[in-house]
Write a protein that holds these residues in place. Structure first.
Motif, short mmCIF file in Angstrom:
data_model
loop_
_atom_site.label_atom_id
_atom_site.label_comp_id
_atom_site.label_asym_id
_atom_site.label_seq_id
_atom_site.Cartn_x
_atom_site.Cartn_y
_atom_site.Cartn_z
N VAL A 20 61.45 21.74 19.84
CA VAL A 20 60.80 21.44 21.01
C VAL A 20 59.98 22.79 21.20
O VAL A 20 60.06 23.76 20.66
N GLU A 21 58.84 22.70 22.14
CA GLU A 21 58.13 23.64 22.44
C GLU A 21 58.07 23.73 24.11
O GLU A 21 58.50 23.04 24.71
N MET A 22 57.99 25.23 24.45
CA MET A 22 58.05 25.50 25.70
C MET A 22 57.03 26.39 26.07
O MET A 22 56.45 27.14 25.45
N ARG A 23 56.65 26.38 27.56
CA ARG A 23 55.55 27.15 28.15
C ARG A 23 55.75 27.19 29.69
O ARG A 23 56.65 26.42 30.22
N ARG A 24 55.18 28.28 30.15
CA ARG A 24 55.39 28.36 31.67
C ARG A 24 54.07 27.91 32.26
O ARG A 24 53.11 27.98 31.68
N ASN A 25 54.21 26.93 33.06
CA ASN A 25 52.97 26.51 33.73
C ASN A 25 53.25 26.63 35.38
O ASN A 25 54.02 25.92 35.99
N GLY A 26 52.43 27.84 36.13
CA GLY A 26 52.71 28.01 37.34
C GLY A 26 54.26 28.62 37.39
O GLY A 26 54.62 29.49 36.45
N GLU A 30 57.83 24.06 31.05
CA GLU A 30 57.63 22.67 30.66
C GLU A 30 58.03 22.60 29.08
O GLU A 30 58.02 23.85 28.41
N VAL A 31 58.62 21.49 28.78
CA VAL A 31 59.27 21.34 27.45
C VAL A 31 58.77 20.05 27.01
O VAL A 31 58.70 19.07 27.53
N ARG A 32 58.14 19.90 25.47
CA ARG A 32 57.86 19.07 24.90
C ARG A 32 58.35 19.02 23.63
O ARG A 32 58.59 19.69 22.86
N ASP A 33 58.21 17.73 22.83
CA ASP A 33 58.74 17.41 21.35
C ASP A 33 57.25 18.05 20.41
O ASP A 33 56.30 17.69 20.97
N THR A 34 57.83 19.05 19.62
CA THR A 34 56.82 19.36 18.84
C THR A 34 56.17 18.14 17.97
O THR A 34 54.87 18.33 17.88
N SER A 36 55.25 15.42 18.57
CA SER A 36 54.38 14.71 19.36
C SER A 36 52.93 15.06 19.50
O SER A 36 52.01 14.51 19.88
N HIS A 37 52.82 16.33 19.11
CA HIS A 37 51.27 17.03 19.04
C HIS A 37 50.85 16.99 20.54
O HIS A 37 49.52 16.60 20.47
N GLY A 38 51.64 17.11 21.59
CA GLY A 38 50.91 16.92 23.04
C GLY A 38 50.52 15.34 23.34
O GLY A 38 50.01 15.62 24.51
N THR A 39 50.96 14.66 22.67
CA THR A 39 50.68 13.35 23.54
C THR A 39 51.93 12.59 23.87
O THR A 39 51.74 11.58 24.57
N GLY A 40 53.00 13.18 23.79
CA GLY A 40 54.24 12.62 24.43
C GLY A 40 54.65 13.07 25.76
O GLY A 40 53.89 13.97 26.19
N PRO A 41 55.81 12.76 26.37
CA PRO A 41 55.99 13.40 27.59
C PRO A 41 56.35 14.72 27.63
O PRO A 41 56.73 15.23 26.74
N THR A 42 56.14 15.21 28.83
CA THR A 42 56.54 16.71 28.89
C THR A 42 57.56 16.68 30.07
O THR A 42 57.44 16.28 31.22
N LEU A 43 58.55 17.45 29.86
CA LEU A 43 59.60 17.71 31.04
C LEU A 43 59.27 19.10 31.71
O LEU A 43 58.97 20.13 31.11
N ARG A 44 59.37 18.81 33.18
CA ARG A 44 59.11 20.04 34.00
C ARG A 44 60.53 20.45 34.59
O ARG A 44 60.87 19.69 35.50
N PHE A 45 60.78 21.91 34.51
CA PHE A 45 62.00 22.26 35.11
C PHE A 45 61.68 23.30 36.08
O PHE A 45 60.56 24.23 35.76
N SER A 46 62.00 23.73 37.30
CA SER A 46 62.06 24.70 38.26
C SER A 46 62.71 25.99 37.50
O SER A 46 63.52 25.75 36.46
N PRO A 47 62.28 27.15 37.76
CA PRO A 47 63.24 28.34 37.33
C PRO A 47 64.48 28.29 37.49
O PRO A 47 65.35 28.54 36.43
#
Length: 67
Positions: A20-26, A30-34, A36-47
């Motif tokens: 999985v890949e992760m990044r901070r967005n604001g 956010e977490v996504r399946d590697t 999927s190359h950015g085309t699949g769902p993205t999970l978003r978590f609060s800190p």
């Protein structure tokens, strides 16, 4: 100004497509399946949610999920 960071994945991850890949967005993480190359769902978590998940993983609470 954008508050998105680049997508990252663990250095220990191999090329087997089980990462999985992760990044901070604001303020969120956010977490996504590697593979999927950015085309699949993205999970978003609060800190707080992301911190609780990391603490549970480090404490072994999630070990039974991988077997």
């Amino acid at each position: 100004m954008s508050t998105q960071t680049p997508w990252i994945k663990a250095q220990a991850s191999g090329g087997g497509g089980q990462c999985v890949e992760m990044r901070r967005n604001g303020r969120n993480v956010e977490v996504r399946d590697t593979k999927s190359h950015g085309t699949g769902p993205t999970l978003r978590f609060s800190p707080g949610e992301f911190s609780a998940w990391i603490d549970a993983a480090k404490g072994g609470e999630l070990d039974g999920l991988s077997s």
